[in-house]
Design a protein around this motif. Structure first.
Motif, short mmCIF file in Angstrom:
data_model
loop_
_atom_site.label_atom_id
_atom_site.label_comp_id
_atom_site.label_asym_id
_atom_site.label_seq_id
_atom_site.Cartn_x
_atom_site.Cartn_y
_atom_site.Cartn_z
N THR A 73 0.76 -0.98 0.02
CA THR A 73 -0.02 0.12 -0.12
C THR A 73 0.68 1.23 0.12
N PHE A 74 1.92 1.30 0.84
CA PHE A 74 2.67 2.38 0.95
C PHE A 74 3.73 2.61 -0.08
N LEU A 75 4.02 1.55 -0.70
CA LEU A 75 4.75 1.63 -1.99
C LEU A 75 3.97 2.30 -3.17
N ILE A 76 2.88 1.88 -3.25
CA ILE A 76 2.05 2.50 -4.17
C ILE A 76 1.76 4.15 -3.83
N SER A 77 1.72 4.33 -2.65
CA SER A 77 1.64 5.71 -2.12
C SER A 77 2.89 6.53 -2.68
N MET A 78 3.87 5.74 -2.42
CA MET A 78 5.35 6.38 -2.53
C MET A 78 5.22 6.53 -4.17
N THR A 79 4.79 5.84 -5.07
CA THR A 79 4.95 6.11 -6.28
C THR A 79 3.88 7.31 -6.88
N LEU A 80 2.68 7.19 -6.33
CA LEU A 80 1.80 8.21 -6.56
C LEU A 80 2.27 9.44 -6.31
N SER A 81 2.95 9.67 -4.99
CA SER A 81 3.62 11.13 -4.59
C SER A 81 4.68 11.24 -5.40
N GLY A 82 5.48 10.32 -5.70
CA GLY A 82 6.80 10.74 -6.62
C GLY A 82 6.37 11.35 -7.93
N TYR A 83 5.28 10.46 -8.47
CA TYR A 83 4.90 11.20 -9.69
C TYR A 83 4.23 12.46 -9.61
N HIS A 84 3.69 12.67 -8.38
CA HIS A 84 2.93 14.09 -8.35
C HIS A 84 4.15 14.99 -8.23
N ILE A 85 5.28 14.70 -7.51
CA ILE A 85 6.18 15.50 -7.19
C ILE A 85 7.05 15.73 -8.92
N GLY A 86 7.04 15.00 -9.75
CA GLY A 86 7.52 14.85 -10.89
C GLY A 86 6.66 16.11 -11.86
N VAL A 87 5.54 16.11 -11.33
CA VAL A 87 4.49 16.86 -12.35
C VAL A 87 4.77 18.27 -11.70
N GLU A 88 4.79 18.26 -10.27
CA GLU A 88 4.94 19.56 -9.82
C GLU A 88 6.45 20.26 -10.23
N GLN A 89 7.58 19.59 -10.52
CA GLN A 89 8.70 20.22 -10.86
C GLN A 89 8.73 20.14 -12.34
N GLU A 90 7.69 19.72 -13.03
CA GLU A 90 7.55 19.98 -14.33
C GLU A 90 8.53 18.99 -15.17
N LEU A 91 8.81 17.89 -14.59
CA LEU A 91 9.84 16.93 -15.28
C LEU A 91 9.22 16.28 -16.58
N TYR A 92 7.81 15.93 -16.26
CA TYR A 92 6.91 15.68 -17.25
C TYR A 92 5.61 16.16 -17.11
N GLN A 93 4.81 15.76 -18.29
CA GLN A 93 3.42 16.11 -18.24
C GLN A 93 2.66 15.08 -17.53
N SER A 94 1.43 15.67 -16.92
CA SER A 94 0.55 14.48 -16.18
C SER A 94 -0.33 13.77 -17.06
N ILE A 95 -0.42 12.50 -16.83
CA ILE A 95 -1.53 11.74 -17.76
C ILE A 95 -2.76 12.04 -17.35
N PHE A 96 -3.00 12.70 -16.19
CA PHE A 96 -4.60 12.79 -15.64
C PHE A 96 -4.88 14.29 -16.10
N ASN A 97 -6.04 14.41 -16.24
CA ASN A 97 -6.57 15.65 -16.47
C ASN A 97 -6.42 16.75 -15.23
N CYS A 98 -5.39 17.45 -15.17
CA CYS A 98 -5.10 18.22 -14.00
C CYS A 98 -5.68 19.35 -14.08
N SER A 99 -6.20 19.99 -15.24
CA SER A 99 -6.86 21.48 -15.45
C SER A 99 -7.76 21.30 -16.40
N ASP A 100 -8.98 22.17 -16.36
CA ASP A 100 -9.92 22.05 -17.23
C ASP A 100 -9.68 23.09 -18.54
N ASP A 101 -10.14 22.74 -19.56
CA ASP A 101 -9.97 23.71 -20.71
C ASP A 101 -11.24 24.15 -20.86
#
Length: 158
Positions: A73-101
């Motif tokens: 469970t917490f390895l999954i949590s670590m993966t999700l939060s690590g992915y979120h950090i990468g999106v925050e740092q603009e290392l890559y684009q999010s695959i989720f719809n994070c803003s509305d057009d």
């Protein structure tokens, strides 16, 4: 200290950490008024699951398999939060719809209505503790819980 006692303490800490993390996330969103992005909401899932698994572990302390569920469970949590950090740092684009057009909406009424339900962009850190985003804190916390879970599981004698 017996192994069963260590497990009880571990499960108690998991319950406390999960419950306080979930309550804090809701406090920031609903009391302080910071709207959470979709990735922030996804990161709550492992904590809810961790709370349930922690309660099960507390009731069945002798079951070593429950620690594996917490670890996963917490390895999954670590993966999700690590992915979120990468999106925050603009290392890559999010695959989720994070803003509305909203620019593609042509009718004035629908445009005004859609503006009231805009999800925050996952790249923007709207709330931080001592300059650290909640995704980063989640990553560190998940890493620590995963490490302790692995340690307890590997040193258990069942």
């Amino acid at each position: 200290m017996t192994l069963e006692r260590k497990f009880k303490i571990f499960y108690s800490l998991i319950i406390l950490l999960c419950l306080s993390s979930i309550c804090y996330a809701f406090f920031v969103e609903y009391i302080l008024g910071y709207k959470s992005c979709i990735l922030c909401k996804y990161q709550r899932g492992p904590y809810i699951l961790g709370l349930i698994i922690g309660l099960l572990g507390f009731l069945k302390t002798s079951n070593k398999k429950i620690i594996i569920y917490i670890l996963i469970t917490f390895l999954i949590s670590m993966t999700l939060s690590g992915y979120h950090i990468g999106v925050e740092q603009e290392l890559y684009q999010s695959i989720f719809n994070c803003s509305d057009d909203n620019l593609s909406i042509l009718e004035e009424g629908k445009l005004l209505e859609s503006l009231s339900v805009i999800n925050p962009d996952c790249r923007n850190v709207n709330f931080a503790v001592f300059g650290v985003s909640l995704a980063t804190i989640n990553f560190v916390l998940s890493f620590v819980i995963s490490s302790v879970s692995y340690y307890l599981y590997s040193n258990a004698k069942n």
